[in-house]
Write an enzyme that holds these catalytic residues in place. Sequence first.
Site, PDB file in Angstrom:
ATOM      1  N   ILE A 125      27.750  42.990 -36.435  1.00 40.10           N
ATOM      2  CA  ILE A 125      28.356  41.749 -36.773  1.00 40.10           C
ATOM      3  C   ILE A 125      27.075  41.327 -37.874  1.00 40.10           C
ATOM      4  CG2 ILE A 125      29.638  41.292 -34.875  1.00 40.10           C
ATOM      5  CD1 ILE A 125      27.707  39.644 -33.864  1.00 40.10           C
ATOM      6  N   ASP A 126      25.882  41.357 -37.693  1.00 37.41           N
ATOM      7  CA  ASP A 126      24.763  40.835 -38.455  1.00 37.41           C
ATOM      8  C   ASP A 126      24.969  40.874 -39.867  1.00 37.41           C
ATOM      9  OD1 ASP A 126      24.021  39.881 -35.884  1.00 37.41           O
ATOM     10  OD2 ASP A 126      22.523  41.711 -35.857  1.00 37.41           O
ATOM     11  N   GLY A 169      22.978  36.488 -35.400  1.00 43.56           N
ATOM     12  CA  GLY A 169      22.869  37.217 -36.677  1.00 43.56           C
ATOM     13  C   GLY A 169      21.325  37.778 -36.810  1.00 43.56           C
ATOM     14  N   GLU A 221      20.589  31.945 -34.998  1.00 41.43           N
ATOM     15  CA  GLU A 221      19.772  32.105 -33.687  1.00 41.43           C
ATOM     16  C   GLU A 221      18.255  32.346 -34.199  1.00 41.43           C
ATOM     17  OE1 GLU A 221      21.090  35.237 -31.492  1.00 41.43           O
ATOM     18  OE2 GLU A 221      21.075  36.648 -33.028  1.00 41.43           O
TER      19      GLU A 221
END
Length: 341
Positions: A125-126, A169, A221
């Site tokens: 997803i990053d 991320g 984050e």
Amino acid sequence: MKIGILTGGGDCPGLNPVIRGVVRTAINAGDEVLGIRYGWKGLLEKDCIALDLRSVSGILPKGGTILGTSRTNPYKKENGSKAAKENFKALGLDALIVVGGEDTLGVATKLFKEGVKVVGVPKTIDNDLGATDFTFGFDTSVNIVMECIDRLHTTAESHNRIMVVEVMGRHAGWIATYSGIAGGADYILIPEMPIDIGEICESIKKRHSRGKNFSIIVVSEGAAFKESDVAVQEKKLDEFGHVRLGGIGEMLGKIIEERTGYETRVTVLGHIQRGGSPTAFDRVLGTRFGVKAYELIKAGKFGKMVSLRGTEIIDVSLEEATKALKTVDLKLYEIAKIFFG
Ligand code: F6P
């Protein structure tokens, strides 16, 4: 041929479309597919299941991975890489498709150099893997965050509040940047740009003096204040040497409330960003990656990773793909900045 497939690292939507793409193409061509469970852990323990057409039926819209995943690193286990190589042979595999992010594919790169016939598929997803324009999972995640930002807008506006949204991320701000632009965030904070708290508070105050009584701040984050380290939930390192990030949203929310005087709330989206059904984009990308991975194996092109370049699916060397983290394109961030404040 007997082809092994494993999924490693954090799960993400789109893994099942890859597995389905590999299995359907391989079986149509008369080959066999062995699913290795829980990433590298399954190869070390010979924990496998045969994958046939029935096993992949109905999995296209499902999130997660039917094979399970883990963050096991064979190179951190005693005799781990030796066991991985021996089990590859013992299972009668001709090739192995490794679906993962920088850690899982880093292991694949090392094993390839030690003679294992591997092909990589980029997942996360990053979206932080080099040598591909996009990884699958990213689009789904961005859409989830965008929807959450839309929802936070209505409650923020009703209560005259500032909403801080902390997103995942790791050390790249792709999710924050894309979802922030798509959701109309009033500030986006990413690891690539140190946080200037003075500037943010001034910008919020200006916005409020213009008559806007709420603001949405998206923070990645991995973002950090100037001259300070990233916020962590747990200092313990995983087998790939990573800490658990998180906590920057809370820190930021407190400071913003203190300095601006506006009531502030913090939402940490966490693993919601990784769950559920993949978007159409991720289903198509995962499917194309799966089919291409099988084609590379048939062509004997090992040590490669499938990659999206523009609209084409190409192959690149695994080594090139895992060399460096792909951080946010600063030209894109400049566009995001136009809408700050
Ligand atoms: O790499 C994917 C990711 O979701 C990161 O964005 C996040 O920092 C991390 O994994 C969370 O890991 P875990 O699932 O182990 O909590």
